[in-house]
Scaffold this active site. Structure first.
Site, PDB file in Angstrom:
ATOM      1  N   SER A  23     -13.989  25.650   2.864  1.00  0.00           N
ATOM      2  CA  SER A  23     -12.770  24.973   3.315  1.00  0.00           C
ATOM      3  C   SER A  23     -11.920  25.854   4.223  1.00  0.00           C
ATOM      4  O   SER A  23     -10.897  25.419   4.733  1.00  0.00           O
ATOM      5  CB  SER A  23     -11.926  24.544   2.107  1.00  0.00           C
ATOM      6  OG  SER A  23     -11.546  25.672   1.335  1.00  0.00           O
ATOM      7  N   HIS A 156       9.352 -14.285  15.476  1.00  0.00           N
ATOM      8  CA  HIS A 156       8.044 -14.855  15.833  1.00  0.00           C
ATOM      9  C   HIS A 156       7.692 -14.579  17.300  1.00  0.00           C
ATOM     10  O   HIS A 156       6.919 -15.322  17.906  1.00  0.00           O
ATOM     11  CB  HIS A 156       8.001 -16.368  15.571  1.00  0.00           C
ATOM     12  CG  HIS A 156       8.387 -16.754  14.178  1.00  0.00           C
ATOM     13  ND1 HIS A 156       7.501 -16.762  13.131  1.00  0.00           N
ATOM     14  CD2 HIS A 156       9.590 -17.127  13.665  1.00  0.00           C
ATOM     15  CE1 HIS A 156       8.133 -17.133  12.021  1.00  0.00           C
ATOM     16  NE2 HIS A 156       9.401 -17.346  12.312  1.00  0.00           N
ATOM     17  N   SER A 277      -3.891   4.396  36.818  1.00  0.00           N
ATOM     18  CA  SER A 277      -5.260   3.899  36.705  1.00  0.00           C
ATOM     19  C   SER A 277      -6.148   4.602  37.716  1.00  0.00           C
ATOM     20  O   SER A 277      -5.712   4.918  38.829  1.00  0.00           O
ATOM     21  CB  SER A 277      -5.295   2.391  36.949  1.00  0.00           C
ATOM     22  OG  SER A 277      -6.608   1.935  37.174  1.00  0.00           O
ATOM     23  N   LYS A 283      -0.842   0.612  39.006  1.00  0.00           N
ATOM     24  CA  LYS A 283      -0.600   0.670  37.565  1.00  0.00           C
ATOM     25  C   LYS A 283       0.331   1.810  37.150  1.00  0.00           C
ATOM     26  O   LYS A 283       0.270   2.906  37.664  1.00  0.00           O
ATOM     27  CB  LYS A 283      -1.927   0.822  36.807  1.00  0.00           C
ATOM     28  CG  LYS A 283      -2.879  -0.347  36.917  1.00  0.00           C
ATOM     29  CD  LYS A 283      -2.313  -1.600  36.275  1.00  0.00           C
ATOM     30  CE  LYS A 283      -2.180  -1.476  34.781  1.00  0.00           C
ATOM     31  NZ  LYS A 283      -3.468  -1.265  34.106  1.00  0.00           N
ATOM     32  N   GLU A 290       1.443   3.692  23.688  1.00  0.00           N
ATOM     33  CA  GLU A 290       0.219   3.072  23.160  1.00  0.00           C
ATOM     34  C   GLU A 290      -0.473   3.999  22.155  1.00  0.00           C
ATOM     35  O   GLU A 290      -1.007   3.528  21.139  1.00  0.00           O
ATOM     36  CB  GLU A 290      -0.721   2.738  24.319  1.00  0.00           C
ATOM     37  CG  GLU A 290      -0.232   1.571  25.153  1.00  0.00           C
ATOM     38  CD  GLU A 290      -1.099   1.307  26.379  1.00  0.00           C
ATOM     39  OE1 GLU A 290      -1.112   0.162  26.840  1.00  0.00           O
ATOM     40  OE2 GLU A 290      -1.758   2.243  26.879  1.00  0.00           O
TER      41      GLU A 290
END
Length: 457
Positions: A23, A156, A277, A283, A290
């Site tokens: 370990s 919603h 991109s 982009k 993210e």
């Protein structure tokens, strides 16, 4: 290489076993904490009369030499020695001869590793609390800056009612304040000494565990040796706190990802925290947000991983518990990165007030038209039906509530009067939410001032 436990065995250890069971490749991050608790343990052994003053001073001196090598990156961790504890003990023996082996008197790696983990976690939790504090303070500043900005709220993922944007930022501040409380509670459970529990049954030397706890800065001493060495509930508290905080960071990230898209256009993310991109020149990708959203799944997985390891273990220590460290280390590293990333994004966030105001009007005002009729004595369900019919008609005609005239409204109910037209302003509507915790300017200002006091701003 000679094993610390090989006297019982008649065959050399298979190379596979050495590799499979080691370990030290990941628990070496506990090295400085192992030395910290070893220094305290030596003092406890001396207090108990097990080590002479000269022996104690020699061992402490050797421990400090090892610490210096580790700090400078000059210490060589060897996998064949299994773990961080045996690596340090071996270094002491090489430095002092057989005397170095006395450091392990009255302890087992079972209580040693738990002590290391608890020392490590106290420091890590404090680091996370600092990062959470910075994130909360930034949200309070954003709330101050956007007090006069009106925005749509969502349920919603459909436009619901207008709010002051400051109310939105304060909502996340409340979530991260609760996360802070979770880590504080986790710290309280972490802050207890395991050393002196031995392998499972306690120690047959007169060790003063309360003295050791004082030396190491622990608030309390674990009362049962089996629980101390075989339980990892305190790690679950930390992993759960990481997972919930990661969930809140993920939800914030999702909002900002959506809001920064062309379809919403509510905010602009800083260029320095976005990427492009390789094929599409136009982009601007919210990669930091993210990844924060994606890493929440990792935090969940680490919690579930350790829960699964623990669910079938007999009391007390089992080697399965070696599997506690990698998910723990990963969650702490992951969460710290996510907190830093979220704070950087919020520091550079630009709010587009015009887009938010345009989206805050329209049908988000419908509830207040219904409540206007309630104020005229109409039962709420009947008022809801009347305004619902109005909305349906406007949708058919391709119109919005902000396009209607008093004549349009009176077609659906003669109770609508001239004063109802003021309810077509989203800021007026937001300010009607006067209850404690609501989105009116008065209430939001109160919450900002409270938050500033709590955050020391």
């Amino acid at each position: 290489m000679e094993k610390a436990w090989e006297g019982r065995f008649r065959e050399p250890t298979e190379e596979f076993v050495e590799e499979f069971t080691q370990s030290v490749s990941f628990d070496k991050r506990l090295a400085l904490y192992d030395i910290q608790q070893s220094l305290a343990h030596v003092e406890t052994l001396q207090k108990a009369g097990i080590l002479s003053q000269q022996e104690a001073e020699s061992i402490k001196g050797a421990l400090l030499k090892v610490k210096e090598k580790i700090t400078k990156g000059e210490f060589s961790f060897r996998r064949e020695l299994e773990d961080v504890h045996m690596n340090i003990e071996k270094a002491l023996i090489e430095e002092l001869g057989p005397m170095g082996g006395k450091v392990h008197t009255g302890r087992s790696r079972n209580d040693q590793v738990v002590t290391d983990l608890r020392l490590y976690l106290k420091e890590e939790i404090n680091h996370i609390l600092d990062l959470l504090s910075g994130l909360r303070r930034r949200l309070v500043r954003l709330a101050e800056e956007t007090l006069e900005v009106v925005a749509p709220s969502y349920t919603h993922l459909q436009r619901a009612q207008p709010i002051r944007l400051a109310h939105y930022f304060l909502a996340y501040r409340e979530a991260f304040l609760e996360d802070t409380d979770r880590f504080v509670n986790a710290f309280r459970r972490v802050d207890a000494l395991a050393l002196g529990s031995g392998a499972v049954a306690g120690v047959d030397f007169p060790l003063d565990r309360f003295f050791t706890a004082q030396k190491l800065g622990f608030r309390s001493v674990l009362r049962n040796s089996m629980h101390a060495t075989g339980d990892r509930g305190f790690l679950l508290d930390v992993l759960y706190s990481c997972a919930v905080c990661g969930m809140h960071l993920s939800r914030l990230s999702e909002d900002l990802i959506l809001w920064s898209s062309e379809e919403f256009g509510f905010v602009e993310l800083p260029d320095r925290l976005c990427t492009g991109s390789s094929i599409m020149p136009q982009k601007k990708n919210p990669d930091v947000l993210e990844l924060i959203r994606g890493k929440a799944g990792r935090l969940y997985g680490n919690l579930l991983s350790l829960l699964t390891v623990l669910k079938g273990l007999p009391m007390a220590y089992n080697r399965d518990l070696q599997e506690d460290k990698e998910p723990l280390f990963d969650s702490l590293d992951t969460l710290k990165g996510c907190l830093k990333g979220a704070s950087l994004v919020l520091e550079g966030l630009k709010v587009r007030e015009d887009k938010l105001r345009a989206a805050a009007g329209g049908f988000t005002l419908a509830t207040d038209l219904a409540n206007y009729l309630v104020g005229k004595g109409v039962p709420f369900r009947e008022a809801h039906r009347i305004v619902g019919s109005l909305v349906a008609k406007l949708v058919e005609e391709g119109r919005s509530l902000q396009d209607v005239t008093l004549e349009d409204l009176r077609t659906f109910s003669p109770l609508f009067q001239e004063d109802v037209l003021k309810l077509l302003d989203p800021l007026v509507v937001a300010d009607r939410r006067q209850t404690y915790g609501g989105t009116s300017k008065e209430r939001v200002k109160e919450q900002i001032e409270l938050a500033k006091r709590e955050e020391g701003l």
